[in-house]
Design an enzyme around this catalytic site. Structure first.
Site, short mmCIF file in Angstrom:
data_model
loop_
_atom_site.label_atom_id
_atom_site.label_comp_id
_atom_site.label_asym_id
_atom_site.label_seq_id
_atom_site.Cartn_x
_atom_site.Cartn_y
_atom_site.Cartn_z
N ASP A 18 3.48 -77.34 10.49
CA ASP A 18 3.29 -78.36 11.52
C ASP A 18 4.63 -78.53 12.22
OD1 ASP A 18 2.27 -80.38 13.09
OD2 ASP A 18 2.30 -81.89 11.51
N CYS A 71 0.90 -80.57 18.33
CA CYS A 71 0.08 -81.53 19.09
C CYS A 71 0.27 -81.26 20.58
CB CYS A 71 0.41 -82.97 18.71
SG CYS A 71 2.12 -83.42 18.91
#
Length: 110
Positions: A18, A71
């Site tokens: 991530d 994101c």
């Protein structure tokens, strides 16, 4: 005195990479994203994102699964990173379609 210790390589079955990103995929809840966003910002993160994913691959056990996550909606931060790492490890990694395993996950080709 010689050091006869063997180097231990850690290998993980599952890794979530991530990575830091521009966050442009959060624009609905974070309106400041567009004021702060720039092409240079996204391009500046490209190298770091690739390094993190590459390190994850190096720590992955044979047959393991790595997931790359941001994101961001920017292809420079997503598809380009995955393509570069797949090319670097040509034949050693496989891009897997998980749509059959996650039928309720909203997605688009890309």
């Amino acid at each position: 005195e010689a050091d006869n210790r063997k180097e231990v390589r850690l290998a993980y079955d599952r890794i979530l990479a991530d990575v830091p990103c521009t966050g442009d995929g959060t624009m609905r809840k974070n309106v400041d994203v567009w004021r702060k966003w720039s092409v240079n910002q996204a391009m500046g993160l490209h190298r770091l994102q690739a390094q993190i994913l590459t390190r994850g691959v190096e720590m992955l056990a044979e047959g393991g699964i790595i997931v790359y996550s941001t994101c961001s909606m920017n292809p420079c931060e997503n598809e380009a990173i995955v393509a570069a790492v797949l090319a670097k490890y040509k034949g050693k990694l496989e891009l897997v379609d998980v749509s059959g395993d996650l039928p309720d996950l909203k997605r688009m080709p890309g």
